[in-house]
Design a protein around this motif. Structure first.
Motif, PDB file in Angstrom:
ATOM      1  N   ARG A  11      -0.180  -4.918 -12.296  1.00  0.00           N
ATOM      2  CA  ARG A  11       0.049  -3.768 -11.439  1.00  0.00           C
ATOM      3  C   ARG A  11       0.877  -2.719 -12.163  1.00  0.00           C
ATOM      4  O   ARG A  11       0.946  -1.584 -11.724  1.00  0.00           O
ATOM      5  N   SER A  30       6.349  11.616  -5.077  1.00  0.00           N
ATOM      6  CA  SER A  30       5.039  11.060  -5.399  1.00  0.00           C
ATOM      7  C   SER A  30       5.134  10.235  -6.675  1.00  0.00           C
ATOM      8  O   SER A  30       5.437  10.776  -7.743  1.00  0.00           O
ATOM      9  N   GLY A  31       4.889   8.960  -6.537  1.00  0.00           N
ATOM     10  CA  GLY A  31       4.884   8.098  -7.718  1.00  0.00           C
ATOM     11  C   GLY A  31       3.725   8.450  -8.632  1.00  0.00           C
ATOM     12  O   GLY A  31       3.772   8.215  -9.837  1.00  0.00           O
ATOM     13  N   GLN A  32       2.686   9.023  -8.041  1.00  0.00           N
ATOM     14  CA  GLN A  32       1.481   9.335  -8.812  1.00  0.00           C
ATOM     15  C   GLN A  32       1.654  10.583  -9.683  1.00  0.00           C
ATOM     16  O   GLN A  32       1.316  10.564 -10.861  1.00  0.00           O
ATOM     17  N   LYS A  41       3.936   9.470  -1.747  1.00  0.00           N
ATOM     18  CA  LYS A  41       2.603  10.078  -1.718  1.00  0.00           C
ATOM     19  C   LYS A  41       2.663  11.530  -1.248  1.00  0.00           C
ATOM     20  O   LYS A  41       1.733  12.017  -0.588  1.00  0.00           O
ATOM     21  N   ASP A  47       1.883  14.364  -2.265  1.00  0.00           N
ATOM     22  CA  ASP A  47       1.098  15.099  -3.262  1.00  0.00           C
ATOM     23  C   ASP A  47      -0.196  15.593  -2.607  1.00  0.00           C
ATOM     24  O   ASP A  47      -0.609  15.095  -1.561  1.00  0.00           O
ATOM     25  N   GLY A  65       0.792  -1.228   0.000  1.00  0.00           N
ATOM     26  CA  GLY A  65       0.000   0.000   0.000  1.00  0.00           C
ATOM     27  C   GLY A  65       0.824   1.277   0.000  1.00  0.00           C
ATOM     28  O   GLY A  65       0.293   2.372  -0.178  1.00  0.00           O
ATOM     29  N   GLY A 125       2.817   2.230  -2.166  1.00  0.00           N
ATOM     30  CA  GLY A 125       2.853   2.784  -3.521  1.00  0.00           C
ATOM     31  C   GLY A 125       3.996   2.258  -4.376  1.00  0.00           C
ATOM     32  O   GLY A 125       4.390   2.896  -5.344  1.00  0.00           O
ATOM     33  N   LYS A 126       4.492   1.055  -4.044  1.00  0.00           N
ATOM     34  CA  LYS A 126       5.646   0.495  -4.772  1.00  0.00           C
ATOM     35  C   LYS A 126       5.377   0.333  -6.265  1.00  0.00           C
ATOM     36  O   LYS A 126       6.183   0.733  -7.087  1.00  0.00           O
ATOM     37  N   SER A 127       4.245  -0.282  -6.600  1.00  0.00           N
ATOM     38  CA  SER A 127       4.038  -0.568  -8.029  1.00  0.00           C
ATOM     39  C   SER A 127       3.813   0.718  -8.817  1.00  0.00           C
ATOM     40  O   SER A 127       4.320   0.858  -9.932  1.00  0.00           O
ATOM     41  N   THR A 128       3.099   1.678  -8.227  1.00  0.00           N
ATOM     42  CA  THR A 128       2.901   2.978  -8.880  1.00  0.00           C
ATOM     43  C   THR A 128       4.252   3.664  -9.077  1.00  0.00           C
ATOM     44  O   THR A 128       4.540   4.221 -10.149  1.00  0.00           O
TER      45      THR A 128
HETATM   46  P1  GDP Z   1       2.021  -1.198  -3.329  1.00  0.00           P
HETATM   47  O1  GDP Z   1       1.148  -2.172  -2.613  1.00  0.00           O
HETATM   48  O2  GDP Z   1       3.127  -0.728  -2.422  1.00  0.00           O
HETATM   49  O3  GDP Z   1       2.523  -1.690  -4.640  1.00  0.00           O
HETATM   50  O4  GDP Z   1       1.129   0.116  -3.597  1.00  0.00           O
HETATM   51  P2  GDP Z   1       0.344   0.567  -4.920  1.00  0.00           P
HETATM   52  O5  GDP Z   1       1.268   1.184  -5.905  1.00  0.00           O
HETATM   53  O6  GDP Z   1      -0.511  -0.547  -5.397  1.00  0.00           O
HETATM   54  O7  GDP Z   1      -0.553   1.740  -4.342  1.00  0.00           O
HETATM   55  C1  GDP Z   1      -1.451   1.542  -3.265  1.00  0.00           C
HETATM   56  C2  GDP Z   1      -2.513   2.638  -3.276  1.00  0.00           C
HETATM   57  O8  GDP Z   1      -1.907   3.917  -3.080  1.00  0.00           O
HETATM   58  C3  GDP Z   1      -3.245   2.737  -4.600  1.00  0.00           C
HETATM   59  O9  GDP Z   1      -4.594   3.034  -4.322  1.00  0.00           O
HETATM   60  C4  GDP Z   1      -2.567   3.871  -5.322  1.00  0.00           C
HETATM   61  O10 GDP Z   1      -3.444   4.528  -6.205  1.00  0.00           O
HETATM   62  C5  GDP Z   1      -2.157   4.779  -4.173  1.00  0.00           C
HETATM   63  N1  GDP Z   1      -0.923   5.513  -4.496  1.00  0.00           N
HETATM   64  C6  GDP Z   1       0.227   4.972  -5.002  1.00  0.00           C
HETATM   65  N2  GDP Z   1       1.156   5.937  -5.175  1.00  0.00           N
HETATM   66  C7  GDP Z   1       0.612   7.089  -4.758  1.00  0.00           C
HETATM   67  C8  GDP Z   1       1.091   8.438  -4.686  1.00  0.00           C
HETATM   68  O11 GDP Z   1       2.229   8.772  -5.041  1.00  0.00           O
HETATM   69  N3  GDP Z   1       0.223   9.369  -4.175  1.00  0.00           N
HETATM   70  C9  GDP Z   1      -1.029   9.040  -3.766  1.00  0.00           C
HETATM   71  N4  GDP Z   1      -1.785  10.028  -3.278  1.00  0.00           N
HETATM   72  N5  GDP Z   1      -1.505   7.790  -3.823  1.00  0.00           N
HETATM   73  C10 GDP Z   1      -0.716   6.824  -4.315  1.00  0.00           C
END
Ligand code: GDP
Length: 330
Positions: free
Chosen positions: A108, A240-242, A202, A204, A65, A67-70
């Motif tokens: 992902r 922020s990966g997003q 995150k 952002d 959660g 945000g690794k994959s993002t």
């Molecule tokens: P992982 O489990 O570590 O791979 O996390 P994910 O990349 O799947 O992201 C988990 C949740 O966090 C998702 O709902 C994403 O949309 C959200 N998320 C990921 N990166 C960011 C970011 O940089 N900013 C924000 N606000 N949300 C993010």
């Protein structure tokens, strides 16, 4: 039924030529536990070893959660946009239990999965963490021989897997998120000690301020810890990966870390140490595997003897090791 033997020379040539399908087949071979596959895989690796070692190897860890994959999708597409060839691997021992990998999953990372200059491979489900680690290390050799110059190894921030991943990369990047209150809560000290670069993700929208405050607090906490490298202090950045904010700075820090290791010669030492550590991990794994099968008959009885006090643990260990045909050292 007789299975056709593996054509190692053809596989090696295909990997070198950058054939995606032969690379995928080579990875499947190194992930296999079948004895004939293991032998062919070692032959293949020996052949490709001189072509490996050329990539920047980065471990990326963080709890689910975070945000690794993002983040990896964003970083990976930036790198391929800059002309790099990016391999994404995962070490996820839980994939064995769930029979489905939660990391390195192509769904992902939708953009990277269809990027010609990227190769995304989910975690092998090779059984134990040791088995997954072996397959991943061997896959890194294949990826490098295939010309991938950035290898990103993803792992979940739970249990032993990040120690394992830190042991196979040049730079270990820890992703975290801002938390209110005690910022260190939720990050185990041992994991923070592994980190070469820390990024509070995150950062952002309404989270941006909190992330920057958290980054400062974490940087303060890190200064209290003994550095693992004399000329490197792990920086703590916000990103922020997003939105992509701060991503360039995070990648610059990763490169700077690697340059520091290169400049004082410790990159070569670190990699050589990792190879030797890998060897010992293989000795431990193979010894345990062989012991478990050679001692299968007596294992229960010997364990019961130790439990009841009829056998000392030392005598029991000698009895078990004797099943391997090793002479008693005394
Ligand atoms: P992982 O489990 O570590 O791979 O996390 P994910 O990349 O799947 O992201 C988990 C949740 O966090 C998702 O709902 C994403 O949309 C959200 N998320 C990921 N990166 C960011 C970011 O940089 N900013 C924000 N606000 N949300 C993010």
């Amino acid at each position: 039924a007789e299975r056709p033997p593996v054509d190692v020379a053809a596989l090696a040539a295909g990997v070198r030529d950058g054939s995606r399908s032969l690379l995928a087949r080579a990875i499947t071979l190194v992930e296999s536990n079948r004895p004939d596959h293991r032998a062919a895989a070692q032959e293949l690796l020996l052949d490709l070893l001189p072509d490996s070692g050329g990539a920047v190897r980065v471990g990326i860890s963080g709890v689910p959660g975070v945000g690794k994959s993002t983040f990896i999708e964003a970083l990976g597409t930036r790198l391929t946009g800059d002309g790099h060839r990016v391999a994404v691997l995962a070490v996820d021992p839980s994939s064995t239990r769930t029979r489905g990998s939660i990391l390195g999953d192509k769904t992902r990372m939708a953009k990277l999965a269809v990027d010609d200059n990227a190769f995304v491979r989910p975690s092998p489900s090779a059984g134990t963490l040791g088995g997954v680690a072996r397959a991943t290390r061997e896959t890194i050799v294949l990826m490098e021989a295939a010309g991938y110059d950035a290898v990103l190894v993803e792992t979940v921030g739970v249990g032993q897997s990040e120690v394992t991943v830190a042991g196979m990369v040049d730079t270990f990047l820890l992703l975290t998120i801002a938390r209110t209150g005690d910022q260190l809560q939720g990050i185990k000290k041992g994991i923070l000690e592994l980190a070469d670069v820390v990024a509070v993700n995150k950062a952002d929208g309404s989270h941006e301020r909190d992330a920057k405050v958290a980054a400062r607090e974490l940087a303060g906490a890190l200064r209290m810890m003994t550095p693992t490298h004399e000329s490197w202090r792990p920086p703590v950045l916000a990103c922020s990966g997003q939105t992509g904010a701060g991503m360039d700075e995070v990648w610059a820090a990763v490169q700077e870390h690697r340059c520091t290791l290169e400049a004082d010669g410790s990159l070569g030492r670190r990699r050589a140490d990792q190879q030797v550590e890998w060897m010992w991990a293989m000795v431990r794994d193979q010894l345990m595997d062989r012991l478990q099968s050679s001692a299968k008959e007596t294992l229960g009885e010997v364990e019961a003897g130790v439990r009841s006090g009829d056998l000392t643990p030392t005598l029991a260990a000698t009895r078990l090791l004797a099943t391997l045909g090793l002479p008693d050292p005394r």
